[in-house]
Design a protein around this motif. Structure first.
Motif, PDB file in Angstrom:
ATOM      1  N   UNK A 184      35.260  37.150  30.824  1.00 51.21           N
ATOM      2  CA  UNK A 184      35.432  37.599  32.208  1.00 51.21           C
ATOM      3  C   UNK A 184      36.726  38.396  32.295  1.00 51.21           C
ATOM      4  N   UNK A 185      36.937  39.028  33.439  1.00 53.78           N
ATOM      5  CA  UNK A 185      38.243  39.602  33.750  1.00 53.78           C
ATOM      6  C   UNK A 185      39.093  38.556  34.456  1.00 53.78           C
ATOM      7  N   UNK A 186      40.396  38.629  34.258  1.00 51.74           N
ATOM      8  CA  UNK A 186      41.303  37.728  34.964  1.00 51.74           C
ATOM      9  C   UNK A 186      41.155  37.921  36.469  1.00 51.74           C
ATOM     10  N   UNK A 187      41.288  36.826  37.199  1.00 52.51           N
ATOM     11  CA  UNK A 187      41.153  36.830  38.659  1.00 52.51           C
ATOM     12  C   UNK A 187      42.521  37.131  39.258  1.00 52.51           C
ATOM     13  N   UNK A 188      42.650  38.279  39.888  1.00 52.25           N
ATOM     14  CA  UNK A 188      43.937  38.741  40.419  1.00 52.25           C
ATOM     15  C   UNK A 188      44.204  38.122  41.793  1.00 52.25           C
ATOM     16  N   UNK A 189      45.446  38.196  42.290  1.00 57.12           N
ATOM     17  CA  UNK A 189      45.748  37.665  43.626  1.00 57.12           C
ATOM     18  C   UNK A 189      44.805  38.229  44.687  1.00 57.12           C
ATOM     19  N   UNK A 190      44.280  37.329  45.525  1.00 57.12           N
ATOM     20  CA  UNK A 190      43.337  37.719  46.566  1.00 57.12           C
ATOM     21  C   UNK A 190      41.892  37.740  46.121  1.00 57.12           C
ATOM     22  N   UNK A 191      41.643  37.552  44.814  1.00 58.70           N
ATOM     23  CA  UNK A 191      40.274  37.560  44.304  1.00 58.70           C
ATOM     24  C   UNK A 191      39.779  36.140  44.066  1.00 58.70           C
ATOM     25  N   UNK A 192      38.469  36.019  43.824  1.00 55.72           N
ATOM     26  CA  UNK A 192      37.890  34.731  43.470  1.00 55.72           C
ATOM     27  C   UNK A 192      36.788  34.930  42.442  1.00 55.72           C
ATOM     28  N   UNK A 523      44.953  45.393  36.379  1.00 48.55           N
ATOM     29  CA  UNK A 523      44.418  44.313  35.567  1.00 48.55           C
ATOM     30  C   UNK A 523      44.802  44.459  34.097  1.00 48.55           C
ATOM     31  N   UNK A 524      45.441  43.420  33.574  1.00 43.86           N
ATOM     32  CA  UNK A 524      45.749  43.317  32.149  1.00 43.86           C
ATOM     33  C   UNK A 524      45.205  41.976  31.660  1.00 43.86           C
ATOM     34  N   UNK A 525      44.138  41.982  30.875  1.00 47.22           N
ATOM     35  CA  UNK A 525      43.576  40.746  30.334  1.00 47.22           C
ATOM     36  C   UNK A 525      44.408  40.287  29.142  1.00 47.22           C
ATOM     37  N   UNK A 526      44.892  39.035  29.201  1.00 45.43           N
ATOM     38  CA  UNK A 526      45.861  38.534  28.225  1.00 45.43           C
ATOM     39  C   UNK A 526      45.444  37.181  27.649  1.00 45.43           C
ATOM     40  N   UNK A 527      44.400  37.095  26.864  1.00 42.89           N
ATOM     41  CA  UNK A 527      44.052  35.791  26.281  1.00 42.89           C
ATOM     42  C   UNK A 527      44.968  35.470  25.116  1.00 42.89           C
ATOM     43  N   UNK A 528      45.148  34.184  24.848  1.00 41.53           N
ATOM     44  CA  UNK A 528      45.742  33.746  23.583  1.00 41.53           C
ATOM     45  C   UNK A 528      45.410  32.280  23.403  1.00 41.53           C
TER      46      UNK A 528
END
Length: 528
Positions: A184-192, A523-528
């Motif tokens: 998925x994409x990271x959920x940014x402020x204000x999103x769900x 949006x910056x997706x940052x998994x680790x």
């Protein structure tokens, strides 16, 4: 139940690597601000700077190696590896989008709303900045029944880099795994974002953000998930549940966010099941001041556990262990060695004997003899076999020279990606050639421990999703490839993951539409 089942001080080079891998995976430097249209420009400058750095190298071979190591600012997880088919077929399979592997439709039996937000928490008398789920850290314990269809709506109030929820240890469908840039994409402020999945196995699990994980997990985006059996098992029958999330805020070790003991009032003869979750990057050690049993590891019950005394159980980073103990006429203590505990008895406020234990618990020989062999026999013939050898070596990574983590002698982006097909029986040999402890976490599957250092597992079937592999150790695991998706397979000491100890298990023909790194100006997706 369906049948399946030390901390490391970084070197100077590894500290440089932390900064490097932010750019490698995430398309931004540590602490840099997200925002507006400057992101792509910053990345272009960063790539030009790295390229110029390579150009300053005088030895032609080293300059070529440096340039070959430069990485894109945005890429798919599949682009981070070289396919390893483990001796199985390499013929292309029909492609299916990861987004098609979702939870089923219908009315959920359990529905939760979870809001991620910044906050402050007093820990050991000192206010600390934290991140919270529903205003608390750890977040609320979610309790469901085995087989329930669960729906969770995640809202992000103000966590700037975005959040996700990974259901650690739960074998959810591929799209529901909660890994930014992968599922998925990271959920940014204000999103769900809404997760839907059936919980297949009873046991103790947990949830945490898998976006900017090193920072967000450390700061408290964690919580426990307890799945009750549809039909109570012997360890569960009549036992009182105690859920203990172990977490270190800064340098302060806590149990459920507190440095104090937790009193539990029960009558003599009462049985308690203490479900411990280790959300730290280092191992945790738990015991009891009275005879106890280890009744579950990583969510799945052990067969015929026996009483233990003067013994401590080590919980790997990300792992879970359930202890069963009986209160007597005197209070007992169940908890963390040299840390907070549950004090259980008729007058818990009066305290309990301290925890003293000198013998390490060994799951390899614990429980009913022959259970592990019987579980292994149910798999049938191995169809794919892989090596996952952890090492370190000097070289270039994204234009930086250092001593980096390797998998099978290779560094990102040339690490192996383990390719399977549904129905495969997979054998995985994990070996640790470094001086660090590595708690290895496989998403989406539980694996059976077959042997350690060549010695077979002879007690209860020992199923894991988070396995600690010490320096010089090797393990052989087997599991069925029964859950199509793209699954992270990484060290859950999160600084190690950020330092390159990350690869994945990939089902042939499954393609993820998501990208790691800077997706757009926000949006910056940052998994680790």
């Amino acid at each position: 139940m369906r049948m399946r089942r030390r901390s490391w001080v970084p070197t100077a080079g590894a500290c440089v690597f932390v900064s490097l891998v932010y750019g490698l995976f995430f398309g931004m430097a540590p602490g840099s601000a997200e925002g507006h249209d400057h992101g792509q420009h910053r990345m272009a400058i960063a790539n030009e700077t790295a390229s110029r750095g390579c150009a300053r190298i005088t030895k032609p071979r080293r300059q070529l190696d440096c340039r070959a190591s430069l990485l894109p600012a945005r890429h798919s997880l599949e682009a981070m590896g070289i396919p390893d088919y483990g001796g199985g077929t390499s013929r292309p399979a029909k492609t299916r989008d990861l987004d098609s592997f979702t939870g089923p439709p219908g009315t959920p039996q359990q529905r939760f709303d979870i809001t991620a937000a910044l906050g402050t928490k007093e820990i050991g008398g000192v206010p600390r900045p934290v991140m919270t789920f529903n205003g608390t850290t750890p977040g609320p314990t979610l309790t469901v029944q085995q087989g329930d269809l669960v729906e969770v709506r995640l809202r992000n109030l103000d966590v700037r880099r975005g959040v996700t929820i990974h259901w650690h240890g739960v074998d959810v469908p591929g799209r529901e795994d909660g890994v930014a840039g992968v599922t998925q994409n990271a959920v940014l402020p204000g999103q769900e974002y809404t997760y839907r999945f059936i919980v297949p196995d009873a046991g103790t699990y947990w949830y945490h953000s898998h976006q900017d994980s090193l920072r967000q997990v450390r700061m408290g985006l964690i919580g426990a998930l307890v799945v009750k059996p549809r039909t109570p098992t012997v360890p569960d029958a009549g036992a009182q549940d105690l859920v203990g999330v172990i977490h270190t805020y800064g340098t302060v070790l806590t149990l459920n966010g507190s440095v104090e003991d937790s009193p539990v009032t029960v009558a003599p003869g009462s049985v308690v099941r203490a479900r411990f979750v280790n959300s730290d990057s280092a191992p945790a050690f738990v015991s009891a001041s009275a005879p106890f049993q280890v009744v579950a590891i990583d969510g799945l019950d052990l067969t015929a556990p026996t009483d233990l005394s003067d013994t401590y159980a080590e919980i790997p980073a990300g792992g879970r262990v359930d202890l069963l103990a009986t209160a007597g006429s005197e209070n007992i203590r169940v908890g963390i060695l040299r840390g907070p505990s549950f004090v259980v008895g008729t007058d818990p406020g009066s305290g309990a004997p301290p925890l003293v234990a000198s013998t390490p618990f060994d799951p390899l020989t614990y429980g009913q003899p022959g259970s592990a062999e019987a579980a292994l026999d149910q798999f049938g013939r191995v169809t794919r076999s892989f090596d996952y050898r952890v090492g370190q070596r000097y070289g270039y990574l994204d234009g930086h020279y250092g001593n980096w983590y390797t998998i099978n002698g290779r560094m990102i982006p040339d690490v192996p990606m383990f390719v399977v097909r549904k129905g495969d029986v997979v054998r995985m040999r994990i070996a640790n050639d470094t001086l660090a402890v590595h708690p290895m976490h496989l998403h989406g599957h539980h694996a059976l421990v077959v042997s350690r250092n060549g010695r077979p597992s002879t007690g209860s079937a020992w199923w894991v999703d988070s396995l600690e592999v010490g320096p010089g150790e090797s393990y052989v695991l087997e599991f069925e490839a029964d859950n199509p998706g793209v699954w992270m397979f990484h060290c859950h000491n999160l600084p190690h993951a950020r330092a390159g100890l990350v690869t994945h298990l990939m089902y042939d023909g499954v393609a993820s539409p998501y990208r790691i790194g800077r997706v757009n100006s926000r949006l910056v997706n940052q998994p680790e």
